[in-house]
Design a protein around this motif. Structure first.
Motif, PDB file in Angstrom:
ATOM      1  N   ASP A  23       0.804  -4.209  -2.113  1.00 48.89           N
ATOM      2  CA  ASP A  23       1.922  -3.853  -1.236  1.00 48.89           C
ATOM      3  C   ASP A  23       1.663  -2.537  -0.504  1.00 48.89           C
ATOM      4  O   ASP A  23       2.568  -1.980   0.120  1.00 48.89           O
ATOM      5  N   LYS A  24       0.426  -2.020  -0.619  1.00 48.95           N
ATOM      6  CA  LYS A  24      -0.021  -0.800   0.055  1.00 48.95           C
ATOM      7  C   LYS A  24       0.738   0.440  -0.407  1.00 48.95           C
ATOM      8  O   LYS A  24       0.958   1.361   0.354  1.00 48.95           O
ATOM      9  N   ASN A  25       1.112   0.452  -1.670  1.00 46.30           N
ATOM     10  CA  ASN A  25       1.789   1.616  -2.231  1.00 46.30           C
ATOM     11  C   ASN A  25       0.769   2.609  -2.773  1.00 46.30           C
ATOM     12  O   ASN A  25      -0.332   2.241  -3.172  1.00 46.30           O
ATOM     13  N   TYR A  26       1.181   3.859  -2.853  1.00 47.97           N
ATOM     14  CA  TYR A  26       0.329   4.929  -3.362  1.00 47.97           C
ATOM     15  C   TYR A  26      -0.088   4.626  -4.795  1.00 47.97           C
ATOM     16  O   TYR A  26       0.675   4.081  -5.590  1.00 47.97           O
ATOM     17  N   HIS A  27      -1.313   4.993  -5.123  1.00 50.52           N
ATOM     18  CA  HIS A  27      -1.783   4.916  -6.498  1.00 50.52           C
ATOM     19  C   HIS A  27      -2.595   6.169  -6.769  1.00 50.52           C
ATOM     20  O   HIS A  27      -3.036   6.846  -5.835  1.00 50.52           O
ATOM     21  N   ASP A  28      -2.812   6.488  -8.023  1.00 49.02           N
ATOM     22  CA  ASP A  28      -3.515   7.733  -8.354  1.00 49.02           C
ATOM     23  C   ASP A  28      -5.023   7.669  -8.134  1.00 49.02           C
ATOM     24  O   ASP A  28      -5.738   8.596  -8.460  1.00 49.02           O
ATOM     25  N   THR A  29      -5.519   6.593  -7.593  1.00 45.95           N
ATOM     26  CA  THR A  29      -6.921   6.478  -7.213  1.00 45.95           C
ATOM     27  C   THR A  29      -7.008   5.859  -5.822  1.00 45.95           C
ATOM     28  O   THR A  29      -6.106   5.137  -5.402  1.00 45.95           O
ATOM     29  N   HIS A  30      -8.083   6.174  -5.123  1.00 46.45           N
ATOM     30  CA  HIS A  30      -8.291   5.549  -3.815  1.00 46.45           C
ATOM     31  C   HIS A  30      -8.663   4.093  -4.025  1.00 46.45           C
ATOM     32  O   HIS A  30      -9.317   3.738  -5.003  1.00 46.45           O
ATOM     33  N   TYR A  31      -8.245   3.259  -3.100  1.00 48.83           N
ATOM     34  CA  TYR A  31      -8.601   1.852  -3.166  1.00 48.83           C
ATOM     35  C   TYR A  31      -8.723   1.302  -1.760  1.00 48.83           C
ATOM     36  O   TYR A  31      -8.312   1.922  -0.782  1.00 48.83           O
ATOM     37  N   ILE A  32      -9.317   0.138  -1.668  1.00 42.73           N
ATOM     38  CA  ILE A  32      -9.532  -0.520  -0.380  1.00 42.73           C
ATOM     39  C   ILE A  32      -8.579  -1.696  -0.294  1.00 42.73           C
ATOM     40  O   ILE A  32      -8.491  -2.512  -1.218  1.00 42.73           O
ATOM     41  N   TYR A  33      -7.871  -1.779   0.817  1.00 37.15           N
ATOM     42  CA  TYR A  33      -6.942  -2.871   1.068  1.00 37.15           C
ATOM     43  C   TYR A  33      -7.587  -3.769   2.121  1.00 37.15           C
ATOM     44  O   TYR A  33      -8.002  -3.294   3.175  1.00 37.15           O
ATOM     45  N   LEU A  34      -7.674  -5.052   1.835  1.00 36.59           N
ATOM     46  CA  LEU A  34      -8.304  -6.018   2.728  1.00 36.59           C
ATOM     47  C   LEU A  34      -7.285  -7.053   3.185  1.00 36.59           C
ATOM     48  O   LEU A  34      -6.518  -7.569   2.382  1.00 36.59           O
ATOM     49  N   SER A  35      -7.317  -7.354   4.465  1.00 37.69           N
ATOM     50  CA  SER A  35      -6.440  -8.397   4.986  1.00 37.69           C
ATOM     51  C   SER A  35      -7.119  -9.058   6.177  1.00 37.69           C
ATOM     52  O   SER A  35      -8.085  -8.543   6.723  1.00 37.69           O
TER      53      SER A  35
END
Length: 174
Positions: free
Chosen positions: A119-131
């Motif tokens: 849902d593209k919410n903040y998390h305590d680590t960086h991550y990659i969102y793919l769509s």
């Protein structure tokens, strides 16, 4: 340097897996009457690599979100040669830094942290969102567990800059 190269190669594999699993060709084999976007709850497919580079363990975790279990199962069980999920484990066996590869079955459950990331919410680590703008009901995230913040940012930036080779995937660094 060897660590960064291994991480980059792993990330490339992850992005390609997402791309080939999100292409419409694998889901178009299903009759439209049997699979509709509102047929049941969302389904999640998880794939992970466990790696060791220079004595340092880390894992790459990919979580895919499908509109329902039928679409997920079609992706998981596809014999289409363009479906890289079918060769995910084989790729690990030929990669010297990969210790283990695992692909889950389709499930209506995934950890809340991955739902938040999807849902593209903040998390305590960086991550990659793919769509993919052509498949709005499917999306994915890639997370490197075991990397520090700076390494995670570098990996995401690298994938974003390399996006020309895996278009039409939209890649966001979050």
């Amino acid at each position: 340097m060897k660590f960064i190269v291994a991480v980059i190669l792993s990330l490339g594999i992850a992005a390609l897996v997402y791309y080939f699993n999100s292409t419409p060709s694998t889901t178009t084999n299903l009759p439209a009457s049997t699979v509709a976007a509102n047929d049941g709850p969302k389904a999640y497919l998880t794939a992970s690599y466990k790696m060791n580079v220079d004595g340092r363990d880390f894992s790459l975790k990919m979580v895919y979100d499908f509109p329902n279990s039928q679409v997920c199962e079609a992706q998981l069980n596809s014999t289409d040669t363009m479906n890289m999920i079918s060769t995910f484990k084989q790729r690990c066996s030929s990669d010297s830094v990969c210790k283990e590869a695992d692909i889950s079955s389709c499930s209506s459950f995934t950890d809340q942290k991955y739902k938040d990331m999807l849902d593209k919410n903040y998390h305590d680590t960086h991550y990659i969102y793919l769509s993919d703008s052509k498949l709005t009901d499917q999306r994915g995230v890639i997370v490197f567990w075991g990397l520090n913040e700076q390494e995670s940012e570098k990996m995401c930036d690298y994938v974003k800059k390399s996006n020309r080779t895996i278009n039409p995937i939209n890649i966001e660094c979050l």
